[in-house]
Design a protein around this motif. Structure first.
Motif, PDB file in Angstrom:
ATOM      1  N   GLN A  88      10.263   1.019  37.425  1.00  0.00           N
ATOM      2  CA  GLN A  88       9.651   0.255  36.207  1.00  0.00           C
ATOM      3  C   GLN A  88       8.659   1.519  35.740  1.00  0.00           C
ATOM      4  O   GLN A  88       8.459   1.253  33.967  1.00  0.00           O
ATOM      5  CB  GLN A  88       8.004  -0.621  36.395  1.00  0.00           C
ATOM      6  CG  GLN A  88       8.376  -1.441  37.037  1.00  0.00           C
ATOM      7  CD  GLN A  88       7.717  -2.598  38.199  1.00  0.00           C
ATOM      8  OE1 GLN A  88       6.726  -2.098  38.642  1.00  0.00           O
ATOM      9  NE2 GLN A  88       7.695  -4.368  37.700  1.00  0.00           N
ATOM     10  N   ILE A 122       9.564   4.560  35.176  1.00  0.00           N
ATOM     11  CA  ILE A 122      10.745   4.734  33.711  1.00  0.00           C
ATOM     12  C   ILE A 122      10.643   4.230  32.770  1.00  0.00           C
ATOM     13  O   ILE A 122      11.717   4.402  31.361  1.00  0.00           O
ATOM     14  CB  ILE A 122      11.856   5.502  34.064  1.00  0.00           C
ATOM     15  CG1 ILE A 122      12.739   4.769  34.699  1.00  0.00           C
ATOM     16  CG2 ILE A 122      11.261   6.659  35.077  1.00  0.00           C
ATOM     17  CD1 ILE A 122      14.171   5.720  34.892  1.00  0.00           C
ATOM     18  N   GLY A 123      10.072   2.888  33.224  1.00  0.00           N
ATOM     19  CA  GLY A 123      11.115   1.392  31.313  1.00  0.00           C
ATOM     20  C   GLY A 123      11.521   1.154  31.885  1.00  0.00           C
ATOM     21  O   GLY A 123      12.766   0.529  31.083  1.00  0.00           O
ATOM     22  N   MET A 124      12.314   0.539  32.915  1.00  0.00           N
ATOM     23  CA  MET A 124      13.335  -0.214  32.694  1.00  0.00           C
ATOM     24  C   MET A 124      13.209  -1.698  33.208  1.00  0.00           C
ATOM     25  O   MET A 124      11.869  -1.665  33.384  1.00  0.00           O
ATOM     26  CB  MET A 124      14.166   0.504  33.855  1.00  0.00           C
ATOM     27  CG  MET A 124      15.484  -0.460  34.202  1.00  0.00           C
ATOM     28  SD  MET A 124      16.155   0.131  36.034  1.00  0.00           S
ATOM     29  CE  MET A 124      16.699   2.110  36.235  1.00  0.00           C
ATOM     30  N   SER A 125      13.710  -2.334  32.146  1.00  0.00           N
ATOM     31  CA  SER A 125      13.489  -3.829  32.329  1.00  0.00           C
ATOM     32  C   SER A 125      13.242  -4.642  33.644  1.00  0.00           C
ATOM     33  O   SER A 125      14.207  -3.903  34.421  1.00  0.00           O
ATOM     34  CB  SER A 125      13.871  -5.022  31.152  1.00  0.00           C
ATOM     35  OG  SER A 125      15.392  -4.680  31.799  1.00  0.00           O
ATOM     36  N   ASN A 126      12.455  -5.592  34.248  1.00  0.00           N
ATOM     37  CA  ASN A 126      12.620  -6.161  34.790  1.00  0.00           C
ATOM     38  C   ASN A 126      13.996  -7.101  35.584  1.00  0.00           C
ATOM     39  O   ASN A 126      14.661  -6.560  37.043  1.00  0.00           O
ATOM     40  CB  ASN A 126      12.001  -7.639  35.528  1.00  0.00           C
ATOM     41  CG  ASN A 126      10.278  -7.252  35.205  1.00  0.00           C
ATOM     42  OD1 ASN A 126      10.267  -5.892  35.934  1.00  0.00           O
ATOM     43  ND2 ASN A 126       9.305  -7.601  35.046  1.00  0.00           N
ATOM     44  N   ARG A 186      16.924  -5.563  34.929  1.00  0.00           N
ATOM     45  CA  ARG A 186      17.651  -3.967  35.246  1.00  0.00           C
ATOM     46  C   ARG A 186      17.655  -4.013  36.398  1.00  0.00           C
ATOM     47  O   ARG A 186      18.259  -3.404  37.228  1.00  0.00           O
ATOM     48  CB  ARG A 186      17.646  -3.404  34.441  1.00  0.00           C
ATOM     49  CG  ARG A 186      18.976  -2.490  33.856  1.00  0.00           C
ATOM     50  CD  ARG A 186      18.802  -2.169  32.581  1.00  0.00           C
ATOM     51  NE  ARG A 186      20.169  -0.897  32.774  1.00  0.00           N
ATOM     52  CZ  ARG A 186      20.507   0.073  32.056  1.00  0.00           C
ATOM     53  NH1 ARG A 186      19.428   0.304  30.923  1.00  0.00           N
ATOM     54  NH2 ARG A 186      21.601   0.827  32.900  1.00  0.00           N
ATOM     55  N   THR A 230      20.391  -3.835  39.052  1.00  0.00           N
ATOM     56  CA  THR A 230      20.511  -2.182  39.493  1.00  0.00           C
ATOM     57  C   THR A 230      20.251  -1.567  40.272  1.00  0.00           C
ATOM     58  O   THR A 230      21.403  -1.310  40.943  1.00  0.00           O
ATOM     59  CB  THR A 230      20.954  -1.210  37.719  1.00  0.00           C
ATOM     60  OG1 THR A 230      19.233  -1.104  37.634  1.00  0.00           O
ATOM     61  CG2 THR A 230      21.986  -1.927  37.208  1.00  0.00           C
ATOM     62  N   GLN A 231      19.330  -2.290  41.011  1.00  0.00           N
ATOM     63  CA  GLN A 231      17.566  -1.189  41.986  1.00  0.00           C
ATOM     64  C   GLN A 231      17.579  -2.620  43.063  1.00  0.00           C
ATOM     65  O   GLN A 231      18.099  -1.378  43.595  1.00  0.00           O
ATOM     66  CB  GLN A 231      16.405  -1.414  41.207  1.00  0.00           C
ATOM     67  CG  GLN A 231      17.059  -0.670  39.968  1.00  0.00           C
ATOM     68  CD  GLN A 231      17.485   1.122  39.932  1.00  0.00           C
ATOM     69  OE1 GLN A 231      16.739   1.577  40.739  1.00  0.00           O
ATOM     70  NE2 GLN A 231      18.022   1.748  39.451  1.00  0.00           N
ATOM     71  N   PRO A 256      21.694  -3.800  44.654  1.00  0.00           N
ATOM     72  CA  PRO A 256      23.372  -3.477  45.402  1.00  0.00           C
ATOM     73  C   PRO A 256      22.158  -2.950  46.448  1.00  0.00           C
ATOM     74  O   PRO A 256      23.305  -2.760  47.951  1.00  0.00           O
ATOM     75  CB  PRO A 256      23.158  -1.920  45.091  1.00  0.00           C
ATOM     76  CG  PRO A 256      22.415  -2.653  43.498  1.00  0.00           C
ATOM     77  CD  PRO A 256      21.338  -3.201  43.688  1.00  0.00           C
TER      78      PRO A 256
END
Lengths: 296, 350
Positions: A193, A195-199, A201, A205-206, A209
């Motif tokens: 969050q 680094i500005g990743m969308s929820n 995503r 991706t996080q 996996p």
């Protein structure tokens, strides 16, 4: 195309093996997984043989003189109550069992995991809505739910697949929710969050996996249940129609003659066991292979 | 969106204020009680400068940091009041979509524990590249290239980009985390106790490296720590936090040599004295007050050896001692009041 070329560029430059080849490497060193894979391959080849070389006439042809014959050189698995060759019927029936089981479980996995991980990650109202719907679905007996779906949509192979897939999904919703809940609090999720990743995503991706291992094991062990469910639905006339052989249906029909002719249940049952077992072995190996921390 | 950023980059020249926190109040509202984590704090930071937020556990340092990213967990966290301005963005008013663009690009954060801040199932190179690709429109290969460069910049061989986090040591993981945070050269970097989880020798290495990178990228740094040594090494300005308030703030010089607040004095007194190793440590008696029931007056009064009745009666107001130095203590109403540390300092001078 562009994506692919840049990927190969990266792999060449930094001597980096593709993820798939690395997973393959790790599966290869796991004897259980290799065994499972070999058995599955043999089963699949058998199924292909059935598709190309066994005709509908061969498996539905009745022969009243040959009823309940035990296994012999002529009839490898013996004959059933109508004098049909059981070996041919089992091989012919594999296509229904396998395609339906794999398709339905894959569908359940995709649907269930999608909603489950959203529920686990976002919590709050999203969680309540998804989980209560799941509760409602799983409070209805699966066979009944399957029957309802088939009778509403009409009886066809595709609808059977839908029915089994939908009834199997609540389990995946629960599993993936629980699994995502355990990784949601980890700092790398917060860091993503930051680094500005969308929820959305982040979930896929996080969080997912890292939450995958128990799901893969469920996925493979669910395969056997799906085959049995297809059988149950076929048995009560909502699945594969009667003269067509299908593993579960074969077991169900052989059930009535288990005393005079146990082979009618044993052979198709053996195939179900073999399939479930090899899927489970492969799943176990896959779980280990997908976890980079276990790398040797 | 692109244009906005370009003008912004241009604006943030040397000496410009890149981070401004004003009257920030953050509470954690629970069912039965309210935790008053941050109570009315303000500070600002210029480009390329470093501020140290010092204080003991529970003083509200991390909550302050999370607010700057607007990452305070909600619920239960509620930002009750205040504005936070990062490079011209009013962080607390931004929508989720806009916030995504600012996080990582203009303001970035290094987390406390490098062991858990990296995704265990992703290669480190990909994790750094991901941060680049989120904010810059570059190809996968280019982003990866940048990731490898960043790794080398933090002193890890680029060949190791294809390895997974568990193959790195703690110090190296922290370097990777720093590489991720700096991948898009943010204007403001928040470091939340970046060296707490590392052992002392590695701490020094990591701090040196951060110092170099800070100069190289001209990044403003908010250093959160309870280690005064780290502050002395890294920071230009210091803000000492206690129970959600900044009790003393100023330049490094102001706070370290011209200590005004009794709490700051207490912090220094509880450090071992290098010159006189026999000297006994002087701990601050008592514990931090329960943040759900802060005393009505000065929060530090119950533990303060200089406290009078007036201290527990009313909240102290910030008092400007010089242009840079501010202290939050009622006792300075009395112009002749001096804490011990200052008295001895003054004796030294004279």
């Amino acid at each position: 195309m562009n994506k692919k070329s840049s990927q190969t560029l990266i792999s060449q430059k930094y001597d980096r093996k593709g993820l798939l080849s690395e997973i393959w490497q790790r599966i290869r060193t796991n004897p259980g997984a290799v065994l499972g894979m070999i058995v599955l391959c043999i089963l699949m080849l058998t199924m292909l043989y059935g598709i190309f070389f066994i005709s509908y006439e061969q498996v539905t042809k009745m022969n009243p003189l040959q009823r309940f014959k035990p296994p012999s050189a002529e009839h490898w698995f013996g004959t059933d109550e109508m004098g049909r060759d059981l070996f041919l019927r089992v091989i012919y029936g594999l296509r229904y069992s396998y395609s339906l089981a794999i398709g339905a479980v894959a569908m359940a996995f995709v649907i269930g995991t999608f909603f489950g991980s959203l529920a686990g990650f976002f919590g709050g109202r999203v969680d309540t809505i998804i989980m209560r719907t799941t509760d409602i679905m799983s409070s209805v007996p699966t066979i009944l739910l399957g029957m309802v779906i088939v009778s509403v949509l009409g009886s066809s192979t595709l609808n059977l697949l839908l029915a089994i897939g939908i009834t199997a999904s609540p389990m995946f919703v629960r599993m993936s929710r629980a699994s995502v809940l355990t990784v949601r609090g980890n700092e790398y999720v917060e860091a993503a969050q930051a680094i500005g990743m969308s929820n959305f995503r982040i979930v896929f991706t996080q969080a997912l996996p890292n939450a995958l291992s128990p799901l893969i094991v469920t996925l493979t062990s669910r395969m056997g249940t799906a085959i049995l469910e297809i059988a149950s639905l076929s048995f009560i006339g909502f699945g594969i129609k009667v003269p067509l052989p299908e593993l579960g249906a074969l077991v169900s029909s052989g059930r009535n003659f288990i005393n005079p002719a146990p082979h009618i249940t044993i052979f198709p049952g053996l195939f179900i066991v073999l399939t479930t077992f090899s899927f489970a072995m492969l799943g176990d190996g896959l779980r280990d292979a997908l976890d980079p921390r276990l790398k040797k | 969106m692109g244009n906005e950023h370009i003008t912004n980059n241009g604006l943030a020249a040397e000496g410009d204020i890149v981070l401004e926190v004003k009257n920030l109040v953050v509470h954690y509202v629970l069912k039965k009680e309210t935790v008053e984590a941050v109570n009315d704090i303000s500070f600002s930071l210029k480009k390329g400068r470093a501020i140290g937020l010092v204080g003991e556990t529970g003083a509200g340092k991390t909550t302050t940091a999370l607010s700057i990213m607007n990452l305070v967990p909600d619920p239960p966290g509620v930002i009750k009041n205040g504005t936070i301005n990062v490079c011209g963005y009013d962080i607390l008013k931004l929508k989720h979509n806009e916030l995504k663009k600012v996080r990582g690009k203009d303001v970035s954060m290094i987390f406390q524990d490098p062991m858990t801040a990296l995704n265990p199932v992703m290669r480190v190179g990909d994790q750094i590249a991901e941060s680049v690709r989120l904010h810059e429109n570059v190809s996968k290969a280019k982003a990866y290239e940048r990731a490898v460069e960043m790794l080398e910049l933090v002193g890890i061989s680029g060949e190791r980009a294809s390895e997974f986090p568990h193959q790195f040591s703690g110090g190296m993981k922290q370097r990777v985390v720093i590489a991720i945070a700096l991948a898009c050269s943010p204007h403001v970097l928040i470091a939340d106790e970046p060296t707490t989880a590392l052992d002392v020798t590695i701490q020094a290495q990591v701090l040196d490296m951060m110092n170099d990178l800070k100069k190289k990228f001209n990044t403003a740094l908010v250093m959160i720590t309870h280690d005064l040594g780290v502050v002395a090494k890294m920071c230009d300005e210091v803000a000492v936090m206690y129970a959600g308030r900044i009790v003393e703030s100023g330049t490094l010089e102001d706070v370290f040599n011209d200590t005004m607040h009794p709490y700051t004095e207490g912090l220094f007194n509880s450090l071992p004295n290098l010159e006189n190793r026999e000297a006994e440590l002087e701990p601050i008696p008592g514990l931090m007050p329960d943040p759900t029931k802060l005393p009505p007056g000065c929060s530090f009064a119950p533990r303060c050896k200089y406290a009078t009745e007036a201290c527990s009666a009313k909240r102290p107001e910030p008092r400007k001692v010089s242009d840079t130095h501010t202290v939050l203590c009622t006792r300075y109403d009395d112009p002749s009041f001096r804490i011990k540390r200052r008295q001895s300092n003054e004796q030294h001078v004279s």
